[in-house]
Design a protein around this motif. Sequence first.
Motif, short mmCIF file in Angstrom:
data_model
loop_
_atom_site.label_atom_id
_atom_site.label_comp_id
_atom_site.label_asym_id
_atom_site.label_seq_id
_atom_site.Cartn_x
_atom_site.Cartn_y
_atom_site.Cartn_z
N GLY A 1 82.33 57.72 17.22
CA GLY A 1 83.62 57.05 17.42
C GLY A 1 84.37 56.84 16.12
N ILE A 2 83.64 56.46 15.08
CA ILE A 2 84.28 56.26 13.77
C ILE A 2 84.83 57.58 13.24
CG2 ILE A 2 83.78 55.70 11.36
CD1 ILE A 2 81.81 53.55 12.47
N CYS A 3 84.04 58.64 13.37
CA CYS A 3 84.51 59.96 12.88
C CYS A 3 85.72 60.43 13.67
CB CYS A 3 83.39 60.98 12.95
SG CYS A 3 82.11 60.76 11.70
N TYR A 4 85.73 60.23 14.98
CA TYR A 4 86.91 60.60 15.77
C TYR A 4 88.11 59.72 15.37
CZ TYR A 4 84.86 63.99 18.95
OH TYR A 4 84.28 65.11 19.50
N GLY A 5 87.84 58.46 15.06
CA GLY A 5 88.92 57.59 14.61
C GLY A 5 89.51 58.04 13.29
N ILE A 6 88.66 58.45 12.36
CA ILE A 6 89.15 58.97 11.08
C ILE A 6 89.96 60.24 11.30
CG2 ILE A 6 88.44 59.97 8.86
CD1 ILE A 6 86.05 58.00 8.93
N ALA A 7 89.48 61.11 12.18
CA ALA A 7 90.22 62.35 12.48
C ALA A 7 91.58 62.03 13.09
CB ALA A 7 89.41 63.22 13.43
N ALA A 8 91.63 61.01 13.94
CA ALA A 8 92.92 60.62 14.54
C ALA A 8 93.86 60.04 13.49
CB ALA A 8 92.69 59.62 15.66
N LEU A 9 93.32 59.22 12.58
CA LEU A 9 94.15 58.63 11.53
C LEU A 9 94.66 59.68 10.54
CD1 LEU A 9 92.21 55.34 10.72
CD2 LEU A 9 94.42 55.57 11.87
N LYS A 10 93.86 60.71 10.29
CA LYS A 10 94.27 61.78 9.39
C LYS A 10 95.11 62.84 10.10
CE LYS A 10 90.93 62.01 5.77
NZ LYS A 10 90.13 62.97 5.05
N PHE B 1 91.71 59.33 22.23
CA PHE B 1 91.02 58.96 23.46
C PHE B 1 89.51 59.09 23.31
CE2 PHE B 1 95.22 59.98 25.40
CZ PHE B 1 95.47 58.70 25.88
N ARG B 2 89.08 60.06 22.53
CA ARG B 2 87.64 60.19 22.27
C ARG B 2 87.16 58.99 21.45
NH1 ARG B 2 85.10 65.98 22.15
NH2 ARG B 2 86.45 66.99 23.66
N THR B 3 87.97 58.52 20.51
CA THR B 3 87.61 57.34 19.72
C THR B 3 87.39 56.15 20.64
OG1 THR B 3 88.90 58.13 17.84
CG2 THR B 3 88.38 55.78 17.90
N VAL B 4 88.34 55.92 21.51
CA VAL B 4 88.23 54.79 22.44
C VAL B 4 87.01 54.96 23.34
CG1 VAL B 4 89.36 53.62 24.38
CG2 VAL B 4 90.70 54.29 22.37
N GLY B 5 86.82 56.16 23.87
CA GLY B 5 85.68 56.41 24.74
C GLY B 5 84.35 56.16 24.04
N TYR B 6 84.21 56.67 22.84
CA TYR B 6 82.95 56.49 22.12
C TYR B 6 82.72 55.04 21.72
CZ TYR B 6 81.20 61.22 21.77
OH TYR B 6 80.64 62.44 22.06
N VAL B 7 83.77 54.35 21.35
CA VAL B 7 83.61 52.93 21.01
C VAL B 7 83.18 52.14 22.25
CG1 VAL B 7 84.86 50.86 20.29
CG2 VAL B 7 85.14 52.98 19.01
N VAL B 8 83.77 52.44 23.39
CA VAL B 8 83.36 51.77 24.63
C VAL B 8 81.91 52.11 24.96
CG1 VAL B 8 83.75 51.70 27.13
CG2 VAL B 8 85.69 51.56 25.56
N PHE B 9 81.54 53.39 24.84
CA PHE B 9 80.15 53.79 25.11
C PHE B 9 79.20 53.07 24.16
CE2 PHE B 9 81.47 58.30 26.70
CZ PHE B 9 81.97 57.74 27.86
N GLU C 1 90.42 65.05 25.55
CA GLU C 1 90.80 66.16 24.69
C GLU C 1 91.44 65.70 23.38
OE1 GLU C 1 93.20 68.81 26.99
OE2 GLU C 1 91.47 69.69 27.98
N ASN C 2 91.95 64.51 23.34
CA ASN C 2 92.64 63.96 22.19
C ASN C 2 91.65 63.14 21.35
OD1 ASN C 2 94.22 62.42 20.46
ND2 ASN C 2 95.84 62.15 21.96
N ASN C 3 91.75 63.22 20.02
CA ASN C 3 90.86 62.45 19.15
C ASN C 3 90.97 60.95 19.39
OD1 ASN C 3 89.63 64.60 17.83
ND2 ASN C 3 91.18 64.66 16.22
N HIS D 1 92.00 68.30 17.17
CA HIS D 1 90.64 68.33 17.68
C HIS D 1 90.08 69.74 17.54
CE1 HIS D 1 87.10 67.59 19.99
NE2 HIS D 1 87.40 68.60 20.79
N ALA D 2 88.89 69.83 17.04
CA ALA D 2 88.20 71.11 16.90
C ALA D 2 86.78 70.93 17.37
CB ALA D 2 88.22 71.56 15.45
N SER D 3 86.24 71.95 17.99
CA SER D 3 84.85 71.91 18.40
C SER D 3 84.14 73.12 17.81
CB SER D 3 84.72 71.87 19.92
OG SER D 3 85.41 72.96 20.50
#
Length: 139
Positions: free
Chosen positions: A115-124, A82-90, A78-80, A128-130
């Motif tokens: 993963g990069i986009c979620y990382g940018i969202a986390a840094l900014k 954790f999604r970054t980490v998950g997508y980078v691992v995937f 649910e957190n940007n 999280h929005a869907s």
Amino acid sequence: MGFVEELKSKNFSIYAQWAGILSIPFLFIAGGLAFISFVIFAVIAWILAFILVFIEIPFCLKICPTSPNFDAFIRIFENNLFRTVGYVVFAVVTFAFVSKSVFYVLPGLSLAIAGICYGIAALKHQSHASSKLTGGTGV
């Protein structure tokens, strides 16, 4: 707010969600192409695609019967961050199989972009929005 307005919102979480949704068919197709020659990648690709359906399309969690353990696993993302980490691992898992076939590049690339986009969202520090199109809350 419509789809175009969501894309104009500059919320990288929305961009990442659509990149993640785009990677689902890429993973299914790459898994299908790999099924005859490389069963291990096919199974991994299909499992990743199945998980991504529930992570990126909130409507699926509402209509599909799932276990409490699976729901708890999906809530981890649910957190940007954790999604970054998950997508980078995937993406790393997918790119690990690129030496077997060039068809595995496209799913890995779309996972890396998400993963990069979620990382940018986390840094900014964007929340999280869907997208409303997928049953989410929108921006």
